[in-house]
Motif scaffolding. Structure first.
Motif, PDB file in Angstrom:
ATOM      1  N   LYS A 133      -5.678  -1.237  -2.934  1.00 64.04           N
ATOM      2  CA  LYS A 133      -5.018  -0.379  -1.954  1.00 64.04           C
ATOM      3  C   LYS A 133      -4.430   0.866  -2.617  1.00 64.04           C
ATOM      4  O   LYS A 133      -4.469   1.965  -2.053  1.00 64.04           O
ATOM      5  CB  LYS A 133      -3.931  -1.167  -1.207  1.00 64.04           C
ATOM      6  CG  LYS A 133      -4.494  -2.266  -0.308  1.00 64.04           C
ATOM      7  CD  LYS A 133      -3.506  -2.758   0.721  1.00 64.04           C
ATOM      8  CE  LYS A 133      -2.426  -3.603   0.107  1.00 64.04           C
ATOM      9  NZ  LYS A 133      -1.557  -4.223   1.141  1.00 64.04           N
ATOM     10  N   ASP A 134      -3.915   0.697  -3.825  1.00 60.86           N
ATOM     11  CA  ASP A 134      -3.367   1.847  -4.555  1.00 60.86           C
ATOM     12  C   ASP A 134      -4.468   2.854  -4.895  1.00 60.86           C
ATOM     13  O   ASP A 134      -4.256   4.069  -4.798  1.00 60.86           O
ATOM     14  CB  ASP A 134      -2.684   1.383  -5.841  1.00 60.86           C
ATOM     15  CG  ASP A 134      -1.404   0.589  -5.580  1.00 60.86           C
ATOM     16  OD1 ASP A 134      -0.869   0.674  -4.462  1.00 60.86           O
ATOM     17  OD2 ASP A 134      -0.958  -0.117  -6.509  1.00 60.86           O
ATOM     18  N   GLN A 167      -3.605  -5.480  -4.265  1.00 59.68           N
ATOM     19  CA  GLN A 167      -2.671  -4.362  -4.235  1.00 59.68           C
ATOM     20  C   GLN A 167      -3.222  -3.185  -5.033  1.00 59.68           C
ATOM     21  O   GLN A 167      -3.085  -2.022  -4.625  1.00 59.68           O
ATOM     22  CB  GLN A 167      -1.312  -4.781  -4.807  1.00 59.68           C
ATOM     23  CG  GLN A 167      -0.250  -3.690  -4.766  1.00 59.68           C
ATOM     24  CD  GLN A 167      -0.007  -3.179  -3.353  1.00 59.68           C
ATOM     25  OE1 GLN A 167       0.207  -3.972  -2.426  1.00 59.68           O
ATOM     26  NE2 GLN A 167      -0.030  -1.860  -3.171  1.00 59.68           N
ATOM     27  N   LYS A 201      -2.842  -9.501  -6.990  1.00 59.78           N
ATOM     28  CA  LYS A 201      -2.553  -8.272  -7.740  1.00 59.78           C
ATOM     29  C   LYS A 201      -3.702  -7.273  -7.619  1.00 59.78           C
ATOM     30  O   LYS A 201      -3.482  -6.067  -7.486  1.00 59.78           O
ATOM     31  CB  LYS A 201      -2.293  -8.610  -9.207  1.00 59.78           C
ATOM     32  CG  LYS A 201      -0.971  -9.325  -9.457  1.00 59.78           C
ATOM     33  CD  LYS A 201      -0.780  -9.626 -10.932  1.00 59.78           C
ATOM     34  CE  LYS A 201       0.542 -10.350 -11.175  1.00 59.78           C
ATOM     35  NZ  LYS A 201       0.728 -10.704 -12.615  1.00 59.78           N
TER      36      LYS A 201
END
Length: 551
Positions: free
Chosen positions: A167-168, A164, A161
């Motif tokens: 990357k966001d 991700q 999590k």
């Protein structure tokens, strides 16, 4: 107090006035210097600006009233004085010596980006926020989201999590301004190489060793020396905390399984973690001061520490960006860079200040946490400022560049970020050549790739020589920036051909157009050619700070 404050509002106005004043004068010569050299200001001598003198200057008022400050107390007082959006500079040195343009480059960029005819990334609001939050603040870090991976403790699903989430956050940074690089800092610990050998011998997850506080020597610790195959013991750096992020909205912290017991440092063997390796292997290109050393520490040790193999993406040294952008100042310390570019001092703690780097940031003392997050913010703002300065010098007319490439500003700047990344990756200043350089060309061509022994190559690579072509006949922001629209349209066509000669995969479609007579007539406003136009000619004082017509 022997310091004085200058508000961000005043600095912005000072930068605007200075830019108009420079443009209203004929430029005596085009030096290509974004930051000119001012000797005798920064250095190790007691009468110059350096870390110890600045920290003393910022804390002596408090120290004079009480007993000498501990490092934690010193950091607390330093943060109090250097906080907020104000610039705090020593009062015993003329401001133009501390900051050669009279205002930090951040404020020069802010004044420049207020123009409606320049690039719209980053939005002016973002750079204004950089200025408002340029200083240290124990409260502003509350707005920074920090996520922590504790190797050996954080669950695989939680790491996925956070991967991700990272990357966001990077995607959000790129939406503000394409740059393709994110600051990285490694907070290391030093251990004897003999103890690292013992760490590699740990067989089971959860086993631990106590780290010695001294090296093994002959006659003592013979069993440890035997692990080194007859070589002498030595100190090696291992990563205790790996930090990635912009320091303004987010920071990712990867903490390795060190701990303290009875005053002794211990290392606890984790289980191999593919999730941690995937996370770090997916880091973007990273940027920082001495970031090459940080990358080497990570890549050389993670497998030995039982985590798994990590190979990072590309990395860029801030010193290489400085050279490209026209830093002709001989002082290149963190303090000099920080004062000149941002107007604030950078104070890195010289010890753990009673806090251990492997302790998660949310459990660190507030002062140390503030300084660690500030370092991330500092590298983020500095790297982007330098990219902006270089862009506004080489590509001052976005309309012309986007017309030639038939694309939006954002798409063009995505390509530009790739160009800078490819240019600055894997090149490092030849220290001797850079120190002795007297002009922009010599500074830029001091950037060299390294041979297999780590020594600079005898000549700069082709991508650096292409940059020298692009920098011919340009004017930096502190020289007033580009002045005349017709000249920049002419140079846009030359730059387009240089870019076309060095295609970047995925962006070839931006450089398909041929420079025909029709294209030249459009860019020249129907004129076939121009005569007697000089980029050094003064701009009439009535003109706004835009690209204008030659008188």
């Amino acid at each position: 107090m022997f310091t004085f404050r200058i508000s961000t509002e005043d600095l912005y106005q000072d930068a605007r006035i200075a830019l108009k004043r420079v443009r209203a004068q004929e430029l005596p010569e085009v030096t290509g210097a974004l930051v000119k050299d001012v000797p005798g200001v920064y250095g190790p001598a007691s009468d110059k600006l350096n870390k110890s003198s600045v920290v003393k200057l910022f804390t002596e008022h408090t120290a004079a009233k009480s007993k000498p400050l501990s490092e934690t107390e010193s950091m607390k007082e330093f943060i109090r004085v250097a906080s907020s959006a104000d610039v705090v500079v020593p009062s015993h040195i003329p401001r133009k010596n501390v900051m050669p343009f009279g205002a930090p480059i951040l404020d020069v960029v802010n004044a420049h980006l207020a123009r409606p005819d320049t690039w719209q990334y980053p939005p002016p609001k973002d750079t204004q926020d950089w200025a408002k939050n340029r200083g240290y603040s124990t409260t502003s870090i509350d707005n920074v989201e920090v996520k922590t991976v504790i190797v050996g403790t954080t669950s695989p699903s939680a790491i996925v999590k956070m991967h991700q989430w990272m990357k966001d956050q990077i995607k959000q940074d790129e939406l503000s301004m394409p740059a393709l690089m994110t600051p990285l800092t490694v907070k290391p610990v030093k251990v004897p190489r003999s103890d690292l050998a013992k760490i590699q011998m740990l067989a089971k997850e959860g086993e631990s060793i106590t780290i010695k506080d001294s090296l093994s020597i002959k006659g003592h610790n013979e069993e440890d020396l035997a692990l080194l195959d007859g070589e002498d013991d030595e100190w090696v750096c291992l990563p205790a905390n790996i930090l990635l992020g912009n320091g303004t909205t987010w920071v990712l912290s990867i903490v390795l399984p060190f701990s303290t017991k009875d005053g002794k440092m211990r290392y606890i063997k984790p289980s191999p973690s593919q999730e941690v390796c995937d996370l770090m292997n997916d880091f973007p290109a990273v940027v920082g001061i001495d970031v090459k050393d940080d990358v080497q520490v990570i890549e050389s040790s993670t497998n030995k520490l039982g985590i798994g193999r990590v190979v990072l993406n590309r990395f860029i040294e801030i010193e290489s960006l400085l050279a490209l952008a026209g830093w002709l100042h001989r002082a290149r310390s963190r303090l000099a860079i920080s004062f000149i570019l941002l107007g604030v001092p950078l104070n890195r703690p010289s010890s753990n200040a009673n806090c251990d780097w492997w302790v998660p940031l949310n459990k660190q003392c507030q002062e140390l946490k503030t300084i660690v997050i500030f370092e991330q913010k500092w590298a983020y703002i500095v790297s982007r400022l330098l990219i902006i300065c270089l862009r506004e010098e080489i590509l001052p007319d976005p309309d012309a560049m986007c017309f030639l490439s038939n694309c939006s500003q954002y798409e063009y700047l995505q390509w530009w970020a790739q160009w800078i990344l490819q240019t600055a990756t894997g090149v490092f200043p030849d220290k001797k050549l850079m120190y002795n350089a007297s002009n922009r060309y010599q500074v830029v061509t001091s950037l060299r790739a390294l041979d297999t022994t780590g020594r600079p190559m005898p000549a700069p690579p082709r991508r650096i020589m292409l940059m020298t072509e692009l920098l011919k006949d340009t004017t930096t922001l502190t020289e007033g920036g580009a002045r005349f629209l017709h000249l920049e349209r002419e140079r846009a066509m030359v730059s387009f051909q240089v870019f076309k000669s060095q295609p970047i995969f995925g962006y070839e479609h931006l450089f398909q157009k041929n420079i025909t007579d029709e294209v030249m007539l459009v860019l020249r406003y129907g004129q076939s050619e121009f005569y007697n136009i000089s980029r050094r000619t003064r701009v009439a004082s009535r003109e706004k700070y835009y690209l204008t017509f030659h008188p």
